[in-house]
Design an enzyme around this catalytic site. Structure first.
Site, short mmCIF file in Angstrom:
data_model
loop_
_atom_site.label_atom_id
_atom_site.label_comp_id
_atom_site.label_asym_id
_atom_site.label_seq_id
_atom_site.Cartn_x
_atom_site.Cartn_y
_atom_site.Cartn_z
N CYS A 48 45.75 42.66 47.92
CA CYS A 48 44.71 43.58 48.37
C CYS A 48 43.32 43.16 47.93
O CYS A 48 42.33 43.66 48.45
CB CYS A 48 45.00 45.00 47.88
SG CYS A 48 44.89 45.19 46.09
N ASN A 49 43.23 42.23 46.99
CA ASN A 49 41.88 41.82 46.58
C ASN A 49 41.70 40.31 46.43
O ASN A 49 40.79 39.86 45.75
CB ASN A 49 41.47 42.52 45.27
CG ASN A 49 42.49 42.39 44.17
OD1 ASN A 49 43.18 41.37 44.07
ND2 ASN A 49 42.61 43.42 43.36
N ARG A 50 42.57 39.51 47.09
CA ARG A 50 42.36 38.07 47.07
C ARG A 50 43.10 37.39 48.22
O ARG A 50 44.13 37.88 48.69
CB ARG A 50 42.77 37.47 45.74
CG ARG A 50 44.26 37.46 45.43
CD ARG A 50 44.52 36.91 44.03
NE ARG A 50 43.86 37.72 43.02
CZ ARG A 50 42.72 37.36 42.40
NH1 ARG A 50 42.16 36.20 42.67
NH2 ARG A 50 42.17 38.17 41.52
N SER A 107 41.90 40.10 38.07
CA SER A 107 42.20 41.25 38.91
C SER A 107 41.12 42.32 38.81
O SER A 107 40.31 42.34 37.88
CB SER A 107 43.54 41.88 38.50
OG SER A 107 44.61 40.97 38.70
N GLU A 112 46.43 43.84 35.15
CA GLU A 112 47.32 44.62 36.01
C GLU A 112 48.72 43.99 36.05
O GLU A 112 48.88 42.78 35.97
CB GLU A 112 46.75 44.72 37.43
CG GLU A 112 46.70 43.42 38.19
CD GLU A 112 46.73 43.62 39.70
OE1 GLU A 112 47.58 44.40 40.16
OE2 GLU A 112 45.92 42.99 40.39
N GLU A 114 51.03 44.09 38.51
CA GLU A 114 51.63 43.72 39.80
C GLU A 114 51.39 42.27 40.20
O GLU A 114 52.19 41.68 40.93
CB GLU A 114 51.08 44.64 40.90
CG GLU A 114 51.48 46.09 40.74
CD GLU A 114 50.58 47.01 41.55
OE1 GLU A 114 49.93 46.52 42.47
OE2 GLU A 114 50.53 48.21 41.25
#
Length: 417
Positions: A48-50, A107, A112, A114
């Site tokens: 979701c962010n990379r 992250s 995090e 996950e």
């Protein structure tokens, strides 16, 4: 062969643009892994962010042009657009970056839990396509080991920090706690299981589940939740304190029309808090401007993310620095593997010839005994030269070793392997 990184993350690219990369990640991997690819191997890590591509190739510049063109084609944009958005790393910067990513240091929520699993799954996808090269496999295996060491030795990641836990912290502040409250979860995918477990730890009274794909009932059978139909959605939303949306399905799960309907149905003055942790946005932008609606999305989580303890971060960086040095030394030493193999094969021919001579003169039993003895002797003799070859490669002095092997054994060895 060289390992190369091409990618971007939430630090440099808006989440809306990351969504486009993420949506095409599987197609990019499949296209890069097709027959006649000029790459030795490739792994695509998309979250979701990379969005990151790790690949191995002989020619740096030609492979960069090839990967860029494939990504551009899958995204239906010009290669120059891809070049302007994705940064390039090579050499020891590649393991440095991946190890930091796997350990959660890069992250949105530092440490995090996950991301290490996402790194492992990205390697598995390449394995399924038969396109995880030996060096890439070693790189990602080491990354998993580093992530475990960072968690064990620093505590980063041990507390179960993640995007959803950070979002729930913000919701808890907004609602003065979640205990005893009713929650609606939108989505039944893999991430929804994580969300369900997280809200259950907060002691909520009841969790409702709605699925746009009709899987709510099946999900509820295994997760102590209550399914909601489309017809019931607005009513349930009007009664709960919190909605967590992580459907990952295209299009808004909560648009302005639905939000307005819910606002009219609500019989409480408190705001409905909506957490949207879907990269493709489940909650329409206009919802946040409707009275009685408070939206917590990835941008807000990014802005309010807590900073981890400086000492833990410094220790984690030390672990990663050591791991990178070890990985690079191992990679360098492996450049001598073909040379050592050639030496073993050359001596192996002498051994096999002698065994056959014994077999002709004295029979199979005698030959088998000689075979065992000579192979033990061969391993013992070649152990020190094999170790020395790797040491010389690390020190940059392997040319002398190659010349010595050629002179002593008359073996032609490729000096540029």
């Amino acid at each position: 062969m060289a390992l190369v990184y091409l990618g971007t993350d939430f630090h440099d690219t808006p989440l809306a643009d990351l969504e486009k990369f993420e949506a095409s990640s599987q197609e990019v991997l499949t296209a890069l892994a097709r027959q006649r690819s000029m790459l030795e191997g490739v792994v695509v890590l998309s979250t979701c962010n990379r969005f990151e591509i790790y690949f191995e190739a002989d020619s740096f510049h030609e492979s960069m042009d090839y990967v860029t063109s494939v990504v551009a084609q899958e995204l239906s944009v010009e290669p120059s657009v891809v070049t302007s958005m994705l940064k390039v790393l090579y050499g020891d910067s590649v393991p440095q970056h991946l190890f930091s990513v796997a350990a959660g240091l890069e992250s949105m929520i530092v440490g995090e839990e996950e991301i290490s699993g996402q790194v492992k799954r990205s390697l598995s996808r390449s394995h399924k396509l038969g396109f995880a090269s030996k060096n890439l496999n070693q790189l990602f295996q080491n990354a998993a080991s580093v992530a475990k060491s960072v968690t064990t030795e620093t505590g980063l990641g041990a507390s179960g920090r993640s995007v959803i836990t950070a979002a729930l912290d913000l919701a808890t502040e907004e609602l003065s706690g979640l205990e005893g409250k009713k929650i609606l979860l939108i989505g039944t995918g893999a991430y929804s299981r994580v969300v369900t477990a997280a809200v259950q730890r907060h002691g909520v009274e009841k969790i409702f589940v709605y699925s746009r794909s009709g899987r709510a009932e099946k999900f509820s059978n295994n997760h102590q939740t209550f399914p909601v139909t489309k017809h019931e959605l607005a009513k349930v939303m009007s009664e709960v304190a919190l909605v967590v949306s992580a459907s990952g399905t295209k299009g808004f799960a909560i648009d302005g029309v639905l939000a307005q309907e819910v606002a009219l149905l609500r019989k409480t003055s408190s705001s409905l808090v909506l957490i949207d942790v879907s990269l493709s946005r489940d909650v329409a932008p206009e919802v946040s401007s409707i009275d009685g609606m408070t939206v917590i999305d990835l941008e807000l989580i990014k802005e309010r993310a807590p900073q981890e303890h400086v000492n833990s971060l410094m220790k984690a960086r030390e672990i990663i620095h050591t791991a990178v040095a070890d990985f690079e030394a191992n990679m360098t030493s492996r450049t001598m593997d073909p040379i050592v193999a050639a030496l073993r094969a050359h001596i192996g021919l002498w051994v096999e010839e002698e065994i056959e001579n014994v077999r002709r003169k004295s029979g199979n039993d005698a030959a088998n005994e000689v075979q065992k003895s000579l192979r033990k002797v061969t391993n013992a003799i070649l152990h020190a030269p094999s170790v020395k070859a790797k040491e010389l490669a690390i020190d940059g002095n392997h040319e002398d070793y190659i010349r010595a092997v050629r002179l002593l054994f008359d073996i032609e060895v490729n000096e540029h392997v």
